[in-house]
Enzyme design. Structure first.
Site, PDB file in Angstrom:
ATOM      1  N   ASP A   1       0.976   2.131   1.027  1.00 47.90           N
ATOM      2  CA  ASP A   1       0.200   3.013   0.161  1.00 47.90           C
ATOM      3  C   ASP A   1       0.999   3.230  -1.118  1.00 47.90           C
ATOM      4  OD1 ASP A   1      -2.308   4.822   0.177  1.00 47.90           O
ATOM      5  OD2 ASP A   1      -0.736   6.125  -0.612  1.00 47.90           O
ATOM      6  N   GLN A   2       0.295   3.421  -2.219  1.00 47.35           N
ATOM      7  CA  GLN A   2       0.980   3.531  -3.510  1.00 47.35           C
ATOM      8  C   GLN A   2       0.345   4.594  -4.391  1.00 47.35           C
ATOM      9  OE1 GLN A   2       0.506   0.506  -6.777  1.00 47.35           O
ATOM     10  NE2 GLN A   2       2.637   0.066  -6.309  1.00 47.35           N
TER      11      GLN A   2
END
Length: 204
Positions: free
Chosen positions: A69-70
């Site tokens: 996830d970013q």
């Protein structure tokens, strides 16, 4: 080799993982990505990377599952995907002449043992001073509307920057391959010895 799963249907992450091996399956994790009260950006990407990997691992008897996830951070604000040209213009106007930090959470879950490895990889992007004409020309040419921060660093977005600072440029696109490779080695998987002809990518 244990089966390898990417808990994402992102074409960008699939392309990155294919640099290491084409022997993986992809699956879409059903995870609520809403941040929790008082949760920092680092805590958010760490939690969601684990949650995405665990969501897929829960349905498996064995295998290694990758979750990622970013988020982008600017002036302590979490910056998401623009989804429209107007929002992309507003984001890139804010970034002009400034530095944006990207935090990428990466988790590897062993579905059989339950072992979890997780890291958060930072990467800093410094933008040169941009005119509105440059920003609009860039948006028109590359349409980066599904990218956090409104740019594609692997493409024409590189023309917007004055400096990049981080350990792994792949993390900026969404998957820190250097750290992932070490996690795989920790699980006894060396991608240099995989026979690519005995498997392939597939969609669960």
């Amino acid at each position: 080799m244990p089966a390898l799963y990417l808990a994402s249907t992102s074409k960008y992450r699939q392309q990155l993982l294919a640099k290491l091996t084409t022997r993986f399956h992809t699956a879409r994790p059903e995870v609520d990505e809403t941040s929790l009260a008082n949760e920092s950006a680092e805590q958010l990407v760490r939690r969601l990377a684990i949650a995405k990997a665990q969501a897929i691992a829960a349905g498996l008897n064995a295998g290694l599952v990758i979750g990622s996830d970013q988020v982008a951070l600017f002036n302590n604000d979490i910056i998401g995907k623009p989804h429209s040209a107007e929002n992309a213009l507003a984001q890139l106007r804010r970034f002009s002449g400034n530095t944006v930090t990207f935090l990428t959470g990466l988790a590897l879950v062993n579905a059989q043992s339950g072992n979890i490895q997780v890291i958060v990889e930072p990467f800093n992007v410094s933008f040169r001073s941009l005119t509105d004409a440059e920003i609009m020309a860039y948006i028109d040419k590359e349409q980066p509307l599904d990218c956090a921060g409104s740019f594609k660093s692997e493409g024409l977005g590189i023309s917007l920057f004055s400096k990049l600072n981080g350990d792994d440029p792949n993390s900026l696109i969404g998957l820190p391959l250097i750290r992932l490779n070490q996690m795989l080695l920790n699980e006894g998987v060396n991608v240099l010895f995989l026979d690519e002809h005995k498997g392939g990518s597939g969609l669960l």
